[in-house]
Scaffold this active site. Structure first.
Site, PDB file in Angstrom:
ATOM      1  N   LYS A 133       0.820  -1.216   0.000  1.00  0.00           N
ATOM      2  CA  LYS A 133       0.000   0.000   0.000  1.00  0.00           C
ATOM      3  C   LYS A 133       0.853   1.263   0.000  1.00  0.00           C
ATOM      4  O   LYS A 133       0.593   2.190  -0.752  1.00  0.00           O
ATOM      5  CB  LYS A 133      -0.911   0.047   1.240  1.00  0.00           C
TER       6      LYS A 133
ATOM      7  N   ARG B  76      -9.386   1.535   8.920  1.00  0.00           N
ATOM      8  CA  ARG B  76      -9.003   0.158   9.219  1.00  0.00           C
ATOM      9  C   ARG B  76     -10.002  -0.544  10.116  1.00  0.00           C
ATOM     10  O   ARG B  76      -9.843  -1.728  10.400  1.00  0.00           O
ATOM     11  CB  ARG B  76      -7.658   0.157   9.957  1.00  0.00           C
TER      12      ARG B  76
ATOM     13  N   ARG C  17      11.811  -6.563   4.445  1.00  0.00           N
ATOM     14  CA  ARG C  17      11.781  -5.172   4.893  1.00  0.00           C
ATOM     15  C   ARG C  17      12.387  -5.033   6.289  1.00  0.00           C
ATOM     16  O   ARG C  17      13.059  -4.041   6.588  1.00  0.00           O
ATOM     17  CB  ARG C  17      10.330  -4.660   4.905  1.00  0.00           C
TER      18      ARG C  17
ATOM     19  N   ARG D 222      12.247  -1.768  10.867  1.00  0.00           N
ATOM     20  CA  ARG D 222      11.055  -1.258  11.539  1.00  0.00           C
ATOM     21  C   ARG D 222      10.760  -2.106  12.764  1.00  0.00           C
ATOM     22  O   ARG D 222      10.776  -3.335  12.683  1.00  0.00           O
ATOM     23  CB  ARG D 222       9.870  -1.314  10.564  1.00  0.00           C
TER      24      ARG D 222
ATOM     25  N   ARG E 179      -0.092  -8.554  13.534  1.00  0.00           N
ATOM     26  CA  ARG E 179      -0.668  -7.572  12.603  1.00  0.00           C
ATOM     27  C   ARG E 179      -1.556  -8.249  11.571  1.00  0.00           C
ATOM     28  O   ARG E 179      -2.599  -7.713  11.196  1.00  0.00           O
ATOM     29  CB  ARG E 179       0.454  -6.783  11.922  1.00  0.00           C
TER      30      ARG E 179
HETATM   31  P1  ADP Z   1       1.222  -2.133   7.868  1.00  0.00           P
HETATM   32  O1  ADP Z   1       0.118  -1.900   6.881  1.00  0.00           O
HETATM   33  O2  ADP Z   1       2.421  -2.768   7.236  1.00  0.00           O
HETATM   34  O3  ADP Z   1       0.773  -2.868   9.112  1.00  0.00           O
HETATM   35  P2  ADP Z   1       1.293   0.709   8.669  1.00  0.00           P
HETATM   36  O4  ADP Z   1       2.479   1.553   8.526  1.00  0.00           O
HETATM   37  O5  ADP Z   1       0.101   1.037   7.830  1.00  0.00           O
HETATM   38  O6  ADP Z   1       1.798  -0.767   8.407  1.00  0.00           O
HETATM   39  O7  ADP Z   1       0.802   0.715  10.203  1.00  0.00           O
HETATM   40  C1  ADP Z   1       1.692   0.474  11.249  1.00  0.00           C
HETATM   41  C2  ADP Z   1       0.964   0.548  12.591  1.00  0.00           C
HETATM   42  O8  ADP Z   1       0.422   1.872  12.783  1.00  0.00           O
HETATM   43  C3  ADP Z   1      -0.236  -0.383  12.780  1.00  0.00           C
HETATM   44  O9  ADP Z   1       0.138  -1.679  13.160  1.00  0.00           O
HETATM   45  C4  ADP Z   1      -1.008   0.362  13.876  1.00  0.00           C
HETATM   46  O10 ADP Z   1      -0.423   0.177  15.148  1.00  0.00           O
HETATM   47  C5  ADP Z   1      -0.817   1.819  13.500  1.00  0.00           C
HETATM   48  N1  ADP Z   1      -1.899   2.298  12.600  1.00  0.00           N
HETATM   49  C6  ADP Z   1      -1.744   2.748  11.319  1.00  0.00           C
HETATM   50  N2  ADP Z   1      -2.928   3.081  10.787  1.00  0.00           N
HETATM   51  C7  ADP Z   1      -3.865   2.847  11.750  1.00  0.00           C
HETATM   52  C8  ADP Z   1      -5.285   2.970  11.813  1.00  0.00           C
HETATM   53  N3  ADP Z   1      -6.000   3.437  10.765  1.00  0.00           N
HETATM   54  N4  ADP Z   1      -5.916   2.628  12.960  1.00  0.00           N
HETATM   55  C9  ADP Z   1      -5.222   2.179  14.006  1.00  0.00           C
HETATM   56  N5  ADP Z   1      -3.899   2.022  14.017  1.00  0.00           N
HETATM   57  C10 ADP Z   1      -3.205   2.346  12.902  1.00  0.00           C
END
Ligand code: ADP
Length: 191
Positions: free
Chosen positions: A14, A89, A128, A134, A145
């Site tokens: 994404k 989400r 990654r 990360r 996750r």
């Molecule tokens: P990925 O899609 O690889 O899990 P992201 O960078 O999108 O990684 O998100 C990393 C973390 O940030 C999530 O695991 C969560 O803790 C937090 N996060 C990101 N977007 C949201 C959201 N819309 N609602 C709640 N937590 C979020």
């Protein structure tokens, strides 16, 4: 056709695709994960609040996330369109976004789902982890996750599909191929 949401499991690509689409469509890519990570890195009040959730692979509470996105979408650069990466989400976030847009007299144009099979996702995230380090890309946290995604975010696919907004795109293959598929998915539904 410029108010877009990208959906997909962790590792689907994404973030990569959001940046490429942003350049092509000339609207900002808004990544909640990136914004949270920047706040953690800078040690802001928000960063302190969200760090433990992120490190555990759990979602930040909706109230915190919704308020952050509301502020971001109020910025002038998002008035003409945006690509949301990682938001909404949860169903609560879907309804919150509906309200934010309705208040601005706007609506979502399209929700693009990027799909990929589970083995490929684990491979990508492990790679990654080695490249970027990360803190949430360790094996245990990746598994959490994925589980959280299945429970809380996968239902959004059906929800947006019922609204007629969803287009699903295969996330396997070269980055540029996937971008081309996404642009096709945007162009193919003028009617
Ligand atoms: P990925 O899609 O690889 O899990 P992201 O960078 O999108 O990684 O998100 C990393 C973390 O940030 C999530 O695991 C969560 O803790 C937090 N996060 C990101 N977007 C949201 C959201 N819309 N609602 C709640 N937590 C979020």
């Amino acid at each position: 056709m410029s108010r877009l949401v990208l959906l997909g499991p962790p590792g689907a690509g994404k973030g990569t695709q959001a940046k490429l689409l942003s350049a092509r469509l000339d609207v900002p890519a808004i990544s909640t994960g990136d914004i949270f990570r920047a706040n953690v890195a800078q040690g802001t009040e928000l960063g302190v609040k969200v760090k433990e959730y992120m490190d555990a692979g759990r979602y930040v509470p909706d109230a915190v996330t919704n308020a952050m996105v509301r502020d971001r979408l109020d910025q002038p650069d998002a008035a003409g369109g945006f690509i949301l990466d990682g938001y909404p989400r949860t169903t609560d976030q879907v309804h919150e976004l509906d309200e934010m847009l309705a208040a601005a007299g706007a609506k979502l144009d399209r929700v693009l789902e990027i799909t990929a099979d589970a083995d490929e996702l684990v491979r990508r995230l492990s790679r990654r982890a080695q490249l970027e380090g990360r803190s949430d890309d360790t094996e245990d946290v990746i598994r959490t996750r994925q589980q959280v995604y299945l429970e809380q975010t996968a239902p959004l696919v059906a929800l947006y599909s019922e609204r007629g907004l969803l287009r699903s795109v295969d996330g396997l293959g070269e980055v540029a191929e996937v971008t081309a598929r996404l642009l096709d998915a945007l162009a193919s539904d003028a009617g």
